[in-house]
Motif scaffolding. Structure first.
Motif, PDB file in Angstrom:
ATOM      1  N   ASN A 103      12.221 -10.536   4.010  1.00  0.00           N
ATOM      2  CA  ASN A 103      12.815 -11.650   4.743  1.00  0.00           C
ATOM      3  C   ASN A 103      13.270 -12.799   3.848  1.00  0.00           C
ATOM      4  O   ASN A 103      14.274 -13.434   4.109  1.00  0.00           O
ATOM      5  N   TRP A 104      12.527 -13.041   2.764  1.00  0.00           N
ATOM      6  CA  TRP A 104      12.721 -14.294   2.032  1.00  0.00           C
ATOM      7  C   TRP A 104      13.783 -14.204   0.951  1.00  0.00           C
ATOM      8  O   TRP A 104      14.449 -15.190   0.667  1.00  0.00           O
TER       9      TRP A 104
ATOM     10  N   TYR B 209      16.787 -10.050   2.112  1.00  0.00           N
ATOM     11  CA  TYR B 209      17.527 -10.158   3.373  1.00  0.00           C
ATOM     12  C   TYR B 209      18.490 -11.342   3.292  1.00  0.00           C
ATOM     13  O   TYR B 209      19.634 -11.271   3.712  1.00  0.00           O
ATOM     14  N   ALA B 210      18.012 -12.416   2.685  1.00  0.00           N
ATOM     15  CA  ALA B 210      18.864 -13.597   2.507  1.00  0.00           C
ATOM     16  C   ALA B 210      20.001 -13.275   1.542  1.00  0.00           C
ATOM     17  O   ALA B 210      21.135 -13.736   1.723  1.00  0.00           O
TER      18      ALA B 210
ATOM     19  N   MET C 131       8.735  -8.572   6.286  1.00  0.00           N
ATOM     20  CA  MET C 131       8.401  -9.893   5.759  1.00  0.00           C
ATOM     21  C   MET C 131       8.338  -9.871   4.240  1.00  0.00           C
ATOM     22  O   MET C 131       8.802 -10.782   3.579  1.00  0.00           O
ATOM     23  N   CYS C 132       7.771  -8.821   3.689  1.00  0.00           N
ATOM     24  CA  CYS C 132       7.651  -8.718   2.231  1.00  0.00           C
ATOM     25  C   CYS C 132       7.826  -7.259   1.861  1.00  0.00           C
ATOM     26  O   CYS C 132       7.465  -6.374   2.632  1.00  0.00           O
TER      27      CYS C 132
ATOM     28  N   HIS D 163       7.539 -14.410  -2.017  1.00  0.00           N
ATOM     29  CA  HIS D 163       7.093 -15.482  -1.141  1.00  0.00           C
ATOM     30  C   HIS D 163       5.580 -15.458  -0.967  1.00  0.00           C
ATOM     31  O   HIS D 163       4.965 -16.461  -0.637  1.00  0.00           O
TER      32      HIS D 163
ATOM     33  N   SER E   5      17.516 -11.549  -5.213  1.00  0.00           N
ATOM     34  CA  SER E   5      17.077 -12.868  -4.750  1.00  0.00           C
ATOM     35  C   SER E   5      18.030 -13.395  -3.687  1.00  0.00           C
ATOM     36  O   SER E   5      19.090 -12.834  -3.450  1.00  0.00           O
ATOM     37  N   ALA E   6      17.632 -14.503  -3.077  1.00  0.00           N
ATOM     38  CA  ALA E   6      18.422 -15.080  -1.996  1.00  0.00           C
ATOM     39  C   ALA E   6      19.784 -15.547  -2.492  1.00  0.00           C
ATOM     40  O   ALA E   6      20.722 -15.702  -1.713  1.00  0.00           O
TER      41      ALA E   6
ATOM     42  N   ARG F 100      17.804 -15.268  10.304  1.00  0.00           N
ATOM     43  CA  ARG F 100      17.347 -16.346   9.432  1.00  0.00           C
ATOM     44  C   ARG F 100      17.854 -17.704   9.896  1.00  0.00           C
ATOM     45  O   ARG F 100      17.260 -18.723   9.583  1.00  0.00           O
TER      46      ARG F 100
ATOM     47  N   HIS G 237      25.654  -8.284   7.895  1.00  0.00           N
ATOM     48  CA  HIS G 237      25.305  -6.972   7.354  1.00  0.00           C
ATOM     49  C   HIS G 237      26.249  -5.872   7.798  1.00  0.00           C
ATOM     50  O   HIS G 237      26.007  -4.710   7.550  1.00  0.00           O
TER      51      HIS G 237
ATOM     52  N   LYS H 296       6.289 -22.321  -4.113  1.00  0.00           N
ATOM     53  CA  LYS H 296       6.829 -21.073  -3.567  1.00  0.00           C
ATOM     54  C   LYS H 296       8.165 -21.307  -2.866  1.00  0.00           C
ATOM     55  O   LYS H 296       8.389 -20.910  -1.735  1.00  0.00           O
TER      56      LYS H 296
ATOM     57  N   LEU I 168      17.092 -24.253  -3.912  1.00  0.00           N
ATOM     58  CA  LEU I 168      17.954 -23.653  -2.900  1.00  0.00           C
ATOM     59  C   LEU I 168      17.448 -24.028  -1.511  1.00  0.00           C
ATOM     60  O   LEU I 168      16.342 -23.671  -1.124  1.00  0.00           O
TER      61      LEU I 168
ATOM     62  N   GLY J 297       0.672 -13.271   6.758  1.00  0.00           N
ATOM     63  CA  GLY J 297       1.541 -12.298   7.404  1.00  0.00           C
ATOM     64  C   GLY J 297       2.491 -11.570   6.486  1.00  0.00           C
ATOM     65  O   GLY J 297       3.607 -11.234   6.872  1.00  0.00           O
ATOM     66  N   CYS J 298       2.070 -11.317   5.263  1.00  0.00           N
ATOM     67  CA  CYS J 298       2.974 -10.621   4.346  1.00  0.00           C
ATOM     68  C   CYS J 298       2.993  -9.121   4.596  1.00  0.00           C
ATOM     69  O   CYS J 298       3.982  -8.448   4.333  1.00  0.00           O
TER      70      CYS J 298
ATOM     71  N   GLN K 122       0.691  -5.239  11.355  1.00  0.00           N
ATOM     72  CA  GLN K 122       1.249  -6.574  11.266  1.00  0.00           C
ATOM     73  C   GLN K 122       1.925  -6.858  12.601  1.00  0.00           C
ATOM     74  O   GLN K 122       2.777  -6.079  13.036  1.00  0.00           O
TER      75      GLN K 122
END
Ligand SMILES: Cc1cc2nc3c(=O)[nH]c(=O)nc-3n(C[C@H](O)[C@H](O)[C@H](O)COP(=O)(O)OP(=O)(O)OC[C@H]3O[C@@H](n4cnc5c(N)ncnc54)[C@H](O)[C@@H]3O)c2cc1C
Ligand code: SF4
Ligand code: SF4
Ligand code: FES
Lengths: 268, 139, 562
Positions: free
Chosen positions: B14-15, B18-19, B41-42, B73, B108-109, C72, C100, C414, C424, C524-525, C539
Motif C-alpha cells: 500500500n505504501w 501501490y503508490a 498492506m506490506c 512502512h 518506491s512511491a 489511496r 492501473h 517512517k 513526499l 496491521g502489516c 489480517q
C-alpha cells in the motif's frame, strides 16, 4: 518377556540417566507399535530396527504427560527433530533423556543420509554417511520440462492420505492442516494438484530434518525425501541455514541484519 | 496464432509500490495490460501460499513489489519478504517450473518510471518463457 | 449470501475513453452475488455519491464495489457513502481501473476493457467475503511537536501556540530563523527578515503554550497519531515528549558547487547566500554577474529550485538601487519570476539597466581570471555571439537541495522522500502538507524549495491540520489488525519472531497454548500472516480467504477467455 536390548535400555534410561519413563517401539501381538513404559514396568520385546519417528509420538503425547522425565531413543535425525521441538517450546528439554542410536549401514543407505551419527552413541555402531541421492543426480540432469513431468507424474499418485504430514516430526499444525482446506489448494480433491506439494515443501523448508518419515509413510511411494533434500540444499546455499539446531532461528522470520541485498535505492 | 498474452498477478504494498503504480498511471506511463494488482498492506503479508497457488492454478507470472529495503512502512517487514520469495522460487525451480515466473522487486512511491520498467520487463520475460506449463497439465 | 453492488466510474473521459464502460458493467452484472451494476459519469461527485447511496438503499446492498481511481485518495469518500447508507465501511472494496488500467493502456482499449473486467471480478470476489469491522477510538495527547525552527516551523509553532495547543519547537542550531538568518531582505516586498522572524520569536517566547528547544536533535520517534513519543537529545540531556501530532519543517540547504565556475578557487566567485551576507553587512559590489541554474535543471538534478531567480532579481536590484554606477548582468536559462509581484521586479531590473543574457546547457558560461579582475565569457543565444563581461563578483545561483540528514529523519518518522531527498507528501492536490502516515505533516522547504510566502502558508496549513486531531481529542484507529484463531494456532511461534512490533505473545489458556495479538501494538502489516504455516493468523480486511478468492477469480476469468 524383556529381551537383552530391553535390559540394556532399562539400565541406561532408568538407572544411569534417571528417566521416569521410556518411549520405545516394541512388538505386541506381531505388530511393532510405540509404547511409553514407566520405570519399573516390563519393557517387553523392544525393537530398534523399525525406523519410526518417535518424536512425532512424543510431540503428540507430551501435553498429557505433565510430570517426569521421558527417555527417548534418538538417532541423529530424532535429535534434530527434538531440537526443533525444544526451540518452539513444545517440550521442555530438561524433561528429556536422550539415548543415542547410531543407524545401521542399511538404514543410512535407505535414507540417503548425510548426517547419520548422533552426538552421543549409546547403541549401535557409527557408520559413514551415504554417498548421496541417486535420484538427485538424475533430476539434475533433466531439463526443466522433464523435471516437471517427473514430479507431476509423482504427485499425480498422491491420494491425499496426509500420511506425510501426520507422521512428520516437525509438521506442527496437527489438527487443521491448511492443505485440507480449499483456500490454497483449490484443485479438485484427489489428486490434490501441485499447490499441495509445493506449499508443503515450502512449509518444511526451514524445519525438515531429513528423517524420511514422509517418504516411508507415503503409500504412493512418492520420493518425498528427495524433494526435501533438494530444498534443504537450496536453503543452505541461500541462507547457510540447516534446521535441527536449537540455537538457530529460521532466516524466514528474521531481518536482514546488515545483509545487503541491493545497493540501496539511489533515487530515494 | 495470436501472440501469447500472459496473465500476471502482482502484489503491491500500500505504501510504496501501490503508490508507485498510481504515479505511473498519473504520469500516463504506458505498459502492457497483463498485470493485475492485488493491494496488500506490506509485501511481508504476501503469503508464499498465494504465489504457489496462483502458479499452480495456471497464472503465468507473479510479481511481488514492496518498498526498498530500509523504507518499509513497517520498518523490517520487507526484510522477511526478501527472504521468503527466493525460497519460493526454489520450490518452483525444484518441481520444474521456471523460477523466473516469480519476481520480487522494490518500487518506491516516487518511482512511477521504475514501476513501468519492472512491469514491462517482467511481461517480456514471461512472454519469452511462454504459457505456464501448469495450464497444460491435465490433472 | 452477499448482495454486491458494482459501480463503475467513467471519470469523465479519463476512464471511459479507454475502457468500454457499458461492456464492463454488463460483465459485472454476471458475476456471482452481484445484484446490481451501474455506472456514473463521476462517482465521486455529489451526484455520483448520492446515486450510489440510493442504489445501496434501494437494492439492500451489503457489499459495495466501486471501480474507479485509487483507494489511496478516494477510499474515505466512498466508505463514508457506504456508512451514510447504513453499510459498514469495511464492506467496501475499491477497484482501480484508472491509474492501473485506463491511463496506462491508452492505446489498447480492448485489452484495457478485458483487464478492467478481470480486476472487477477480483474485487467482487474479495467483496463477497468482506466482514464488517469495528473501529476503536483512541485518545490524543494534546501536544504538538514541530521539528525545525526556520520560518516555516516558527510560523506553524506560533499558530499552534496561539490556538492554545502546547507546542514544542525543536531546533538543532543555537538560533532560530533557519535560512532567513542569512537573508536580510525578502523579495518581492523588500521587507526585513529580522522583523518577521523577530515577531514570531516574540510570539513564541510570550506564549505559555510554546517551548523552544535549541541545540536539540530528534533521536527517536515511536507511536502513532494521537500517541507519538518524540525523543529529543541536546546539551547532554534526553527528553521524551509525548505528542498527538508532528510537523516536519526542517527546510533545505543551499547547494555548494564543486569546482564549477572557479568556485573556491577565485575569491570573486560566491554563492547567493554569501552575497546575501555581504549585502547585509553593507558590502555592495559595483559590478556583478549572476549565473543562474548552477547545479539545477541538468541531468541528476532536473528540478527548478524556483527561488533562485527571485533571489537574483532581488539582489541585482539591491545593487543597482544603492549604486547608480553599478553594472549588473544576469545570465539565465529562463527567468522564473512567477507571480505578479516578482514579475514587477523583473521589469524594474530591466528598466534600471540590468542585462539579461540567455545561455543553454550545451554552451555554459566560463569564468576566466584576467589581469584586472574576472571575466565571464558567455555565448548569448539571442544575438548568437560571444560576450565578455568584466566583473568584480560572480554570483552562482545554486538550487536549494535537501538536508544531508533528511533521509535519517525520514526513517525515524517512517515517511517517504522523493528522489531528490525532499519529503513526499501524501498527495499534492488531495492531501497537501500531509504525509501518508497519519498525524505527521510536512511544510516549507523540506517539502520543496519554497518562497517566504509559501513557507508561511504551508506552516499555517500544517498547523491547522495538526490541530484537527488534537482539538477533536480522539482518533479512530484503523481496524486492519491481525488476529490468530486459537483453534487453528499450533503455537509454533513463527509469528512471534516475525512481528516487527513485538505485538504477539504465546499465551496459555485452559491448557491450550496459542498466539495472541496485542491490538494496540499491532500496526496491521501482516508480516505474521505470511509467517503462519497454518493460516491461523489473519489480517482483518486482507484475509487469506479474501485474497485467495481474488486469485481464483483471476484464474477463472483467464480460463473463460481462452
Ligand atoms: C539565498 C537565498 C535567498 C532567498 N531569498 C528569498 C527571498 O528574497 N524571498 C523569498 O520569498 N524567499 C527567499 N528564499 C527562500 C526562503 O528563505 C526559504 O525557502 C525559507 O526561509 C525556508 O524556510 P524553512 O523554515 O522551510 O526552512 P529553513 O529556513 O531551512 O529552516 C529549517 C530549520 O530546521 C532546522 N533543522 C534541520 N534539520 C533539523 C533536524 N533534524 N532537527 C532539528 N532541526 C533541524 C535547521 O537548522 C533550520 O533552522 C531565499 C533562499 C535562499 C537560500
Ligand atoms: S500484523 Fe504486523 S504488527 Fe500486527 S501482529 Fe502481525 S506482524 Fe505484528
Ligand atoms: S505462526 Fe500461526 S500457528 Fe504459529 S504461533 Fe503464530 S498463529 Fe500460531
Ligand atoms: S510497506 Fe511496503 S514493503 Fe512493507
Amino acid at each position: 518377556m524383556v529381551n537383552d536390548l530391553g535390559r540394556k535400555l532399562a539400565k541406561l534410561a532408568f538407572e544411569e540417566r534417571g528417566a521416569d519413563m521410556l518411549l520405545v517401539m516394541r512388538e505386541e501381538h506381531g505388530n511393532v507399535v510405540p509404547a511409553m513404559v514407566p520405570k519399573g514396568e516390563d519393557l517387553g520385546d523392544v525393537r530398534l530396527d523399525i525406523p519410526y519417528q518417535l518424536i512425532t509420538i512424543l510431540e503428540n503425547i507430551y501435553p498429557w504427560v505433565s510430570k517426569g522425565r521421558i527417555a527417548i531413543i534418538t538417532r541423529r535425525c530424532d535429535e534434530k527433530a527434538l531440537a526443533e521441538l525444544v526451540k518452539r517450546k513444545y517440550v521442555d528439554d530438561k524433561r528429556i533423556v536422550r539415548i543415542g542410536l547410531a543407524c545401521s549401514e542399511d538404514q543410512i543407505r535407505r535414507c540417503r543420509c548425510e548426517d547419520p551419527v548422533p552426538s552421543k552413541v549409546d547403541l549401535g555402531e557409527p557408520h559413514a554417511a551415504a554417498k548421496g541421492d541417486e535420484l538427485i543426480s538424475r533430476l539434475e540432469k533433466m531439463s526443466q520440462q522433464e523435471r516437471l513431468e517427473f514430479w507431476a507424474g509423482q504427485f499425480k499418485k498422491c491420494n491425499k492420505c496426509f500420511g506425510c504430514t501426520l507422521n512428520c516430526p516437525v509438521c506442527f499444525c496437527d489438527d487443521d492442516c491448511v492443505l485440507e482446506d480449499r483456500t490454497f489448494v483449490a484443485e479438485p480433491s484427489v489428486p490434490p494438484g501441485l499447490s499441495f506439494h509445493m506449499i508443503r515443501s515450502y512449509h518444511m523448508i526451514d524445519k525438515c530434518i531429513e528423517c524420511g518419515e514422509c517418504e516411508r509413510s507415503c503409500p504412493a511411494e512418492i520420493p518425498l525425501l528427495t524433494m526435501r533434500k533438494l530444498l534443504a540444499k537450496d536453503m543452505k546455499e541461500l541462507f547457510k541455514f540447516r534446521p535441527g539446531d536449537e540455537k538457530t532461528v529460521s532466516p524466514l522470520n528474521t531481518t536482514l541484519e546488515g545483509e545487503q541485498l541491493e545497493d540501496g535505492c539511489d533515487e530515494c | 496464432m495470436a501472440e501469447f498474452s500472459p496473465t500476471i498477478l502482482a502484489f503491491c504494498c500500500n505504501w510504496c509500490s501501490y503508490a508507485g503504480a498510481d504515479l505511473a498511471g498519473v504520469s500516463r506511463l504506458q505498459m502492457p495490460p497483463n498485470i493485475h494488482i492485488i493491494r496488500v498492506m506490506c509485501s511481508a503479508s504476501v503469503k508464499p501460499e498465494y504465489v504457489l497457488k496462483a502458479i499452480s492454478g495456471g497464472v503465468d507470472g507473479v510479481l511481488v513489489l514492496g518498498c526498498h529495503i530500509g523504507d518499509c512502512h513497517y520498518m523490517t517487514g520487507n526484510h522477511r519478504t526478501a527472504k521468503r520469495m527466493p525460497l519460493v522460487q526454489k520450490v518452483l525451480k525444484e518441481v520444474g517450473i521456471d523460477e523466473k515466473r516469480l519476481r520480487l522487486d522494490w518500487v518506491s512511491a516516487s518511482e512511477g518510471e521504475k514501476f513501468q520498467k519492472v512491469v514491462t520487463d517482467f511481461v517480456d520475460e514471461v512472454k519469452q518463457l511462454g504459457p505456464n506449463p501448469m495450464r497444460g497439465v491435465k490433472w | 449470501m452477499a448482495r454486491v453492488g458494482v459501480f463503475v466510474c467513467h471519470c469523465g473521459l479519463n476512464i471511459a475513453s479507454t475502457v468500454d464502460i457499458e461492456k464492463v458493467v454488463a460483465y459485472a452484472r454476471g458475476l456471482p452475488d452481484v445484484v446490481v451494476a451501474e455506472h456514473n459519469l463521476y462517482s465521486c461527485s455529489e451526484e455520483g455519491l448520492s446515486s450510489i447511496r440510493k442504489s445501496i438503499e434501494k437494492n439492500k446492498l451489503d457489499r459495495v464495489v466501486v471501480a474507479a481511481c485509487t483507494p489511496r485518495t478516494h477510499e474515505p469518500l466512498f466508505r463514508k457513502t457506504c456508512e451514510l447508507a447504513g453499510v459498514n465501511k469495511y464492506l467496501f472494496e475499491f477497484v482501480n481501473i484508472r491509474e492501473h488500467c485506463a491511463w496506462i493502456h491508452i492505446k489498447e482499449p480492448l485489452s484495457a476493457t478485458d483487464k478492467a473486467e478481470k480486476l472487477i471480478a477480483m474485487g467482487v470476489a474479495k467483496a463477497r467475503l468482506l466482514e464488517p469491522q469495528k473501529e476503536t477510538e483512541s485518545s490524543v495527547i494534546p501536544t504538538a511537536v514541530v521539528i525545525g525552527g526556520g520560518l516555516t516551523g516558527l510560523t506553524a509553532a506560533a499558530s499552534l501556540a496561539a490556538q492554545g495547543i502546547d507546542t514544542h519547537l525543536i531546533e538543532r542550531e543555537e538560533k532560530l530563523g533557519g535560512v532567513l538568518g542569512d537573508v536580510e531582505v525578502i523579495s518581492p516586498e523588500f521587507s526585513k527578515s529580522g522583523d518577521l522572524i523577530g515577531q514570531l520569536v516574540k510570539e513564541l517566547k510570550g506564549s505559555r503554550h510554546a517551548k523552544v528547544h535549541l541545540g536539540a536533535k530528534v533521536v527517536a520517534v515511536s507511536g502513532f497519531i494521537g500517541n507519538f513519543e518524540v525523543t529529543v537529545e541536546g546539551k547532554g540531556k534526553q527528553e521524551k515528549i509525548p505528542a498527538g501530532a508532528i510537523i516536519l519543517a526542517t527546510g533545505a540547504q543551499e547547494f555548494m558547487p564543486k569546482g564549477e565556475y572557479g568556485f573556491k578557487e577565485m575569491p570573486e566567485v560566491v554563492t547567493q547566500l554569501e552575497l546575501e551576507r555581504r549585502l547585509a553587512s553593507g558590502n555592495v559590489p559595483r559590478r556583478a554577474v549572476f549565473i543562474q541554474c548552477v547545479g539545477s535543471r541538468q541531468p541528476g538534478r532536473e528540478y527548478c529550485s524556483r527561488i533562485c531567480c527571485n533571489a537574483s532579481l532581488k539582489n541585482a536590484l539591491r545593487i543597482v538601487r544603492t549604486r547608480p554606477d553599478s553594472r549588473v548582468s544576469i545570465i539565465h536559462r529562463d527567468i522564473m519570476s512567477y507571480g505578479t509581484a516578482s514579475e514587477r521586479l523583473y521589469r524594474e531590473a530591466s528598466d534600471r539597466g540590468v542585462v539579461f543574457l540567455r545561455y543553454g546547457l550545451e554552451r555554459i558560461p566560463k569564468v576566466v581570471r584576467k589581469k584586472d579582475g574576472v571575466v565571464v565569457e558567455v555565448y548569448d543565444e539571442t544575438i548568437d555571439e560571444m560576450v565578455d563581461l568584466d566583473t568584480d563578483l560572480v554570483v552562482l545561483a545554486t538550487p536549494m537541495v535537501s538536508r544531508e540528514d533528511a533521509r535519517d529523519l525520514g526513517k525515524l518518522l517512517k515517511v517517504p522522500l522523493d528522489k531528490y531527498g525532499f519529503f513526499l507528501e501524501a498527495h499534492v492536490k488531495l492531501r497537501p502538507v500531509e504525509f501518508a502516515t497519519d498525524g505527521v505533516f510536512i511544510a516549507g522547504s523540506a517539502r520543496w524549495p519554497s518562497s517566504v510566502t509559501e513557507c508561511m502558508g504551508q506552516g499555517l496549513a500544517a498547523a491547522a491540520k495538526a490541530s484537527i486531531p488534537i482539538r477533536r481529542g480522539k482518533v479512530v484507529v484503523e481496524a486492519i489488525t491481525a488476529s490468530a484463531d486459537p483453534d487453528r494456532c499450533a503455537a509454533c511461534g513463527n509469528c512471534v519472531i516475525a512481528c516487527p512490533y513485538e505485538a504477539i505473545e504465546i499465551v496459555e489458556e485452559h491448557g491450550k497454548r496459542y498466539a495472541k495479538v496485542n491490538e494496540t501494538k499491532c500496526k496491521g502489516c501482516g508480516t505474521c500472516v505470511a509467517a503462519c504455516p497454518n493460516d491461523a493468523m489473519q489480517q482483518r480486511g486482507f484475509t487469506s480467504q479474501q485474497l485467495s478468492s481474488m486469485i481464483d477469480a483471476l484464474i477463472k476469468s483467464t480460463e473463460e477467455e481462452t
